[in-house]
Design a protein around this motif. Structure first.
Motif, PDB file in Angstrom:
ATOM      1  N   SER A 173      37.624 -30.476 -19.868  1.00 26.16           N
ATOM      2  CA  SER A 173      38.859 -31.123 -19.429  1.00 26.16           C
ATOM      3  C   SER A 173      38.694 -32.629 -19.487  1.00 26.16           C
ATOM      4  N   ASN A 207      44.807 -34.536 -20.456  1.00 23.77           N
ATOM      5  CA  ASN A 207      44.696 -33.107 -20.763  1.00 23.77           C
ATOM      6  C   ASN A 207      45.876 -32.632 -21.605  1.00 23.77           C
ATOM      7  N   LEU A 263      44.969 -31.337 -25.261  1.00 24.61           N
ATOM      8  CA  LEU A 263      45.091 -29.881 -25.425  1.00 24.61           C
ATOM      9  C   LEU A 263      46.353 -29.470 -26.175  1.00 24.61           C
ATOM     10  N   ALA A 271      47.811 -26.660 -23.199  1.00 21.89           N
ATOM     11  CA  ALA A 271      47.769 -27.281 -21.873  1.00 21.89           C
ATOM     12  C   ALA A 271      48.623 -26.499 -20.879  1.00 21.89           C
ATOM     13  N   TYR A 316      46.678 -23.512 -19.662  1.00 27.82           N
ATOM     14  CA  TYR A 316      45.610 -23.910 -18.738  1.00 27.82           C
ATOM     15  C   TYR A 316      46.175 -24.261 -17.361  1.00 27.82           C
ATOM     16  N   ASN A 328      36.047 -22.953 -25.164  1.00 27.68           N
ATOM     17  CA  ASN A 328      36.472 -23.197 -23.785  1.00 27.68           C
ATOM     18  C   ASN A 328      35.295 -23.403 -22.834  1.00 27.68           C
TER      19      ASN A 328
END
Length: 170
Positions: free
Chosen positions: A92, A99, A103, A107, A110, A162
């Protein structure tokens, strides 16, 4: 596997401990020991371990700093000792905006996972820290592991898919 080594697993979930015990029994492992961390905290194993491996835990922990300090206490100490913490957590960035930018579309997933699962875990006890899925960024890791947790050095070893892997030295 690794018959000259011993492995100790610490867990707070009774369900996870039962499943792990079944796996150990099925594999007929004699060098694996499971511990209920609510009864036998990791910190009570002072100076016992060469390596502690933590995978995808800190962002879910209600008290990650306490856990980090217990890990440090459990590692072997001394001038001829090379004990380490090897940990992985979700990669992160330091801020929500960073983020979202890094991402892109994932995002939203997440943040949804964080809201529904990780934050509810990490805030499930009074005073829970609430890091959440994207809460263990490199600056947060540096602060918790080194600045507050008392480790001397932290380095990012690998960031893939990840998981961001850290090697941490007492």
């Amino acid at each position: 596997a690794f018959p000259n080594s011993t492995f100790h697993g610490y867990e707070i979930s009774q369900v996870a401990l039962q499943k792990a015990a079944q796996g150990v029994a099925k594999a007929k492992l004699t060098n694996v020991f499971l511990h209920d961390a609510t009864v036998e905290p990791l910190g009570e194993a002072q100076g016992k371990y060469d390596l502690v491996l933590v995978y995808d835990v800190f962002h879910d922990s209600t008290q990650p700093l306490d856990l980090i300090r217990q890990i440090k206490t459990s590692l072997k100490k001394g001038p001829d000792t090379q004990s380490h913490l090897l940990c992985a957590d979700i990669p992160s960035a330091p801020s929500i905006q960073e983020n979202i930018e890094s991402l892109k579309a994932p995002a939203a997933t997440y943040f949804a996972m964080s809201t529904c699962l990780c934050l509810s875990c990490s805030m499930s006890e009074p005073g829970g820290t609430g890091l959440g899925t994207l809460g263990f960024s490199v600056p947060v890791a540096q602060d918790l592991l080194v600045e507050q947790g008392g480790f001397s050095k932290m380095q990012v070893l690998l960031e893939k898919q990840n998981a961001r892997w850290f090697l941490v030295t007492p």
